[in-house]
Design an enzyme around this catalytic site. Sequence first.
Site, PDB file in Angstrom:
ATOM      1  CG  HIS A   1      -0.077  -4.504  -7.722  1.00 30.68           C
ATOM      2  ND1 HIS A   1      -1.364  -4.995  -7.667  1.00 30.68           N
ATOM      3  CD2 HIS A   1       0.349  -4.431  -6.425  1.00 30.68           C
ATOM      4  CE1 HIS A   1      -1.685  -5.202  -6.389  1.00 30.68           C
ATOM      5  NE2 HIS A   1      -0.681  -4.869  -5.631  1.00 30.68           N
TER       6      HIS A   1
ATOM      7  CG  HIS B   1      -2.034  -0.789  -3.500  1.00 24.05           C
ATOM      8  ND1 HIS B   1      -1.658  -0.869  -2.174  1.00 24.05           N
ATOM      9  CD2 HIS B   1      -1.854  -2.034  -4.014  1.00 24.05           C
ATOM     10  CE1 HIS B   1      -1.242  -2.095  -1.912  1.00 24.05           C
ATOM     11  NE2 HIS B   1      -1.356  -2.828  -3.008  1.00 24.05           N
TER      12      HIS B   1
ATOM     13  CD  GLU C   1      -4.901  -3.900  -2.870  1.00 23.44           C
ATOM     14  OE1 GLU C   1      -4.420  -4.246  -3.959  1.00 23.44           O
ATOM     15  OE2 GLU C   1      -4.533  -4.368  -1.787  1.00 23.44           O
TER      16      GLU C   1
HETATM   17  C1  BGC Z   1      -1.035  -7.590  -2.698  1.00 25.25           C
HETATM   18  C2  BGC Z   1       0.077  -7.941  -1.738  1.00 25.25           C
HETATM   19  C3  BGC Z   1       1.230  -7.034  -2.018  1.00 25.25           C
HETATM   20  C4  BGC Z   1       0.759  -5.610  -1.846  1.00 25.25           C
HETATM   21  C5  BGC Z   1       1.842  -4.619  -2.116  1.00 25.25           C
HETATM   22  C6  BGC Z   1      -1.421  -6.184  -2.456  1.00 25.25           C
HETATM   23  O1  BGC Z   1      -2.410  -5.826  -3.355  1.00 25.25           O
HETATM   24  O2  BGC Z   1      -2.127  -8.454  -2.558  1.00 25.25           O
HETATM   25  O3  BGC Z   1       0.462  -9.285  -1.851  1.00 25.25           O
HETATM   26  O4  BGC Z   1       2.300  -7.307  -1.165  1.00 25.25           O
HETATM   27  O5  BGC Z   1      -0.297  -5.373  -2.701  1.00 25.25           O
HETATM   28  O6  BGC Z   1       2.524  -4.925  -3.219  1.00 25.25           O
END
Ligand code: BGC
Length: 390
Positions: free
Chosen positions: A141, A215, A355
């Site tokens: 991310h 998110h 997402e």
């Molecule tokens: C990821 C997860 C992660 C979450 C929060 C998601 O987009 O795929 O693995 O734990 O985001 O960070």
Amino acid sequence: MKWMIASAPWVLAAAISGPALAADNPASMTDAVKTSVFGTLPDGREARLYRFSNAHGVEMAVTNYGGIIVSLRTPDSDGDVDDIVLGFDSLDGYLSRAYQTSNPYFGALIGRYGNRIAGGEFTLDGKTYTLAKNNGPNHLHGGNKGFNQVLWDAKPFSNDTGTGVILSYTSADGEEGYPGKMDVTVTYTLSDQDTLSVEYNATTTKATPVNLTQHSYFNLEGEGSGSILDHRLMINADAFTPVDKTLIPTGEIRPVKGTPFDFREATAIGKRINDDNTQLEYGPGYDHNFVLNRPDGSDGELVLAARVTEPDSGRILEIATTEPGIQFYSGNFLDGTLTGKSGRAYGRRNGFALESQHFPDSPNQKDFPSTILEPGDTYHTRTVYTFSAR
Ligand code: BGC
């Protein structure tokens, strides 16, 4: 009271042929957006909160810190309004957790790269770039300080497409290890058709990977109301991208048929989540990218990606996107240590995220659709969320 019946074809028709995009047609009645101070960042800058609503009682609040959707209130089938996204009621809630690896990215905009890049490394035009390994051996991310932790410029607007806020941010050349100065704009538009459009635009001065997403964690019964395992989920995908135990795609595009990943017919999220399945073991649970079904020639157009129905409240969420994939994350890492807006702890699988995105680790996967933005080109994607109840 029934206030709206879901209709996927409408979503797509209206969203595709809809009126001019907000960004093309800026502010007319900015008093439709109520602005207040949300809090002060450690460096003294002020984060603002923007609140707006539509004609059917859908209300949302967005802060320019991280572009976070702080609340999203929608009516259930009786017309009772609840907040359906997880989060905190103060900036401190987001800040105090922002620099921990357990940061769950509640409601935030994600960039430059949504999801993981293997080993925190990629090679582009013969040069190897090193990124933060902020998720075990991988980059997640956007790194240590992704777009979820920056203060965006914000411009509220209201026009004939709806009401909302245009967020912009300039990511410096080399920020978090990524090449090129990148100008990014994200527009949230809430319409009277009960849609929230999220439109992403970016340009760069050097070739760079880009994969922007939103998110939000949803619980359609209302945030803080417990497990999401009874929610019924449909994902319009014949295939998904299996992962290794660090959640990096293996490169395979695997058919969902005959697996717990087959959500082509609406199925309770919890129905197969504990099945004996290596991919579910790695999750642990669902944390996978689905390869969306897309008619030939529809690249860059909205397709229905997912529909979620919550039986008790009757709420329905539909997501349409121009993206090729969607990450379904069943909130596996929530563990009850965070307390949300309603004062209730968020336990494991008390929220889910869907997402819209390009596939994880695309910069290292030659057979995945490219995520490289070149100078002179414009990154443009759009995702539309439709809220209803029956
Ligand atoms: C990821 C997860 C992660 C979450 C929060 C998601 O987009 O795929 O693995 O734990 O985001 O960070």
